[in-house]
Design an enzyme around this catalytic site. Structure first.
Site, PDB file in Angstrom:
ATOM      1  N   ARG A 115       0.850  -1.188   0.000  1.00 19.88           N
ATOM      2  CA  ARG A 115       0.000   0.000   0.000  1.00 19.88           C
ATOM      3  C   ARG A 115       0.884   1.236   0.000  1.00 19.88           C
ATOM      4  O   ARG A 115       1.968   1.221   0.600  1.00 19.88           O
ATOM      5  CB  ARG A 115      -0.861   0.061   1.277  1.00 19.88           C
ATOM      6  N   GLU A 151      -2.270   8.089  -3.727  1.00 14.76           N
ATOM      7  CA  GLU A 151      -2.679   7.749  -5.092  1.00 14.76           C
ATOM      8  C   GLU A 151      -4.172   8.042  -5.317  1.00 14.76           C
ATOM      9  O   GLU A 151      -4.941   7.989  -4.367  1.00 14.76           O
ATOM     10  CB  GLU A 151      -2.372   6.263  -5.372  1.00 14.76           C
ATOM     11  N   HIS A 200      -1.316   0.616  -9.437  1.00 11.85           N
ATOM     12  CA  HIS A 200      -2.080  -0.240  -8.513  1.00 11.85           C
ATOM     13  C   HIS A 200      -2.876  -1.318  -9.268  1.00 11.85           C
ATOM     14  O   HIS A 200      -4.100  -1.397  -9.173  1.00 11.85           O
ATOM     15  CB  HIS A 200      -3.021   0.612  -7.639  1.00 11.85           C
TER      16      HIS A 200
HETATM   17  C1  DGY Z   1      -6.345  -5.242  -2.521  1.00 16.05           C
HETATM   18  O1  DGY Z   1      -7.115  -6.178  -2.693  1.00 16.05           O
HETATM   19  O2  DGY Z   1      -6.124  -4.758  -1.417  1.00 16.05           O
HETATM   20  C2  DGY Z   1      -5.691  -4.679  -3.733  1.00 16.05           C
HETATM   21  O3  DGY Z   1      -4.786  -3.682  -3.421  1.00 16.05           O
HETATM   22  C3  DGY Z   1      -6.766  -4.163  -4.669  1.00 16.05           C
HETATM   23  O4  DGY Z   1      -6.225  -3.824  -5.868  1.00 16.05           O
END
Ligand code: DGY
Length: 330
Positions: free
Chosen positions: A239, A268, A286
């Site tokens: 993340r 983002e 992402h």
């Molecule tokens: C998640 O499932 O947390 C992913 O980052 C989504 O793209």
């Protein structure tokens, strides 16, 4: 009996909408326009269920404006966009989509790792820009992946799927995690548990796969980058916010580390534009879980979670079982 209303905040697949329509009225968003907080609040006001995405902030203010809401079904395994305590306080169930995206995300983590090690995006830019005048011995020479040391920070399901793939490259795999894996799992993965300091000092590739929380905010900052080998690479498929992006840019520009590959960014879809001036970084928007099959499976699972909650059942991927006790502050 009145049918419940499900608000789906982003475009999903037709069969997902079809499934929801079997049991509920659906307000969808086929144009996929990201909803502003005000638009989201307005839609949530009439919703019994929200099928939402990590782009939607689900907080106490929104919940207060949604008196009928029974379930928030996130189309993601990460759920840092949802205030779980606020959901629990109002008796709203929150769910995520674990399990269905592990392998696809692991595949992409490897695409990033290989891409940055072998300078793939840099090489493509070189070729597209007409700069390739012929073969040279040292042309775009990168780092070997086979036989190198991979350090995985965060050894949950996705971290383990990444580790499994390392065997094919005959890598030495280190990991750190809040809890150590059972010895049999470590053996099956060929992975050795070390503390973060040892991992940073030894790994040629440091790969982040931890959830975002206050505890992991800027887990990788100046001190951690300084602790890495100058020849090492950082890969973030976790993340934005887990890495201090400003500090990373300085480390990349000064070649304090060799390179980075990033699928996620602080703030983002905005990101620090200075990344664009650097050759030693691979950037993607992402998309680690974005294969057609997996994104469909994620949306389907979110829809199933929402429908189960609306039927009064415990949804399979419930994040806040305490909410089953009912609202505390309605
Ligand atoms: C998640 O499932 O947390 C992913 O980052 C989504 O793209």
């Amino acid at each position: 009996m009145t049918r419940p209303t499900v608000v789906v905040t982003r475009e999903v697949f037709d069969d997902v909408i079809g499934l929801l329509r079997e049991q509920a009225d659906v307000v969808d968003n086929p144009d996929d326009t990201p909803l502003t907080p005000a638009q989201l609040t307005e839609r949530a006001a009439g919703a019994d269920a929200l099928v939402c995405a990590l782009t939607d902030r689900i907080d106490a203010t929104l919940l207060q404006a949604a008196p009928r809401l029974r379930v928030v079904a996130n189309i993601a395994v990460g759920h840092n966009n949802i205030d779980l305590a606020a959901c629990t306080a109002r008796g709203v169930l929150a769910t995520n989509t674990p399990g269905v995206l592990d392998e696809t995300t692991a595949d992409f983590a490897w695409a990033l790792l290989l891409g940055v090690a072998r300078r793939l995006t840099e090489a493509e830019r070189y070729l597209r820009e007409g700069r390739w005048l012929g073969w040279q011995l040292k042309q775009l020479a990168g780092a070997d992946v086979h036989g190198a040391t991979l350090g995985i920070v965060g050894m949950g399901r996705i971290g383990q799927a990444i580790a499994r793939r390392a065997a094919g490259f005959r890598m030495n795999v280190l990991y750190c995690n809040r809890t150590r894996l059972p010895e049999s799992t470590e053996q099956a993965l060929g992975a050795r548990w070390v503390d973060q300091a040892a991992l940073l000092a030894q790994a040629d590739f440091v790969l982040l796969m931890v959830p975002y929380s206050p505890a992991t905010h800027h887990l990788i900052g100046a001190a951690e980058l300084a602790a890495m080998k100058p020849s090492a690479f950082l890969i973030n498929t976790a993340r934005g916010g887990v890495v201090d992006d400003g500090t990373l840019i300085e480390a990349l520009a000064s070649r304090r580390i060799a390179g980075a590959a990033l699928d996620v960014f602080e703030g983002e879809p905005a990101f620090d534009r200075r990344f664009l001036d650097l050759d030693n970084v691979v950037l993607s928007p992402h998309i680690a879980s974005s294969s057609v099959a997996t994104r469909r499976a994620m949306a389907m699972l979110a829809a199933r979670n929402a429908l189960a909650a609306l039927r009064g059942e415990t949804p399979p991927n419930l994040l806040n079982p305490a909410a089953l006790q009912g609202p505390g502050i309605r």
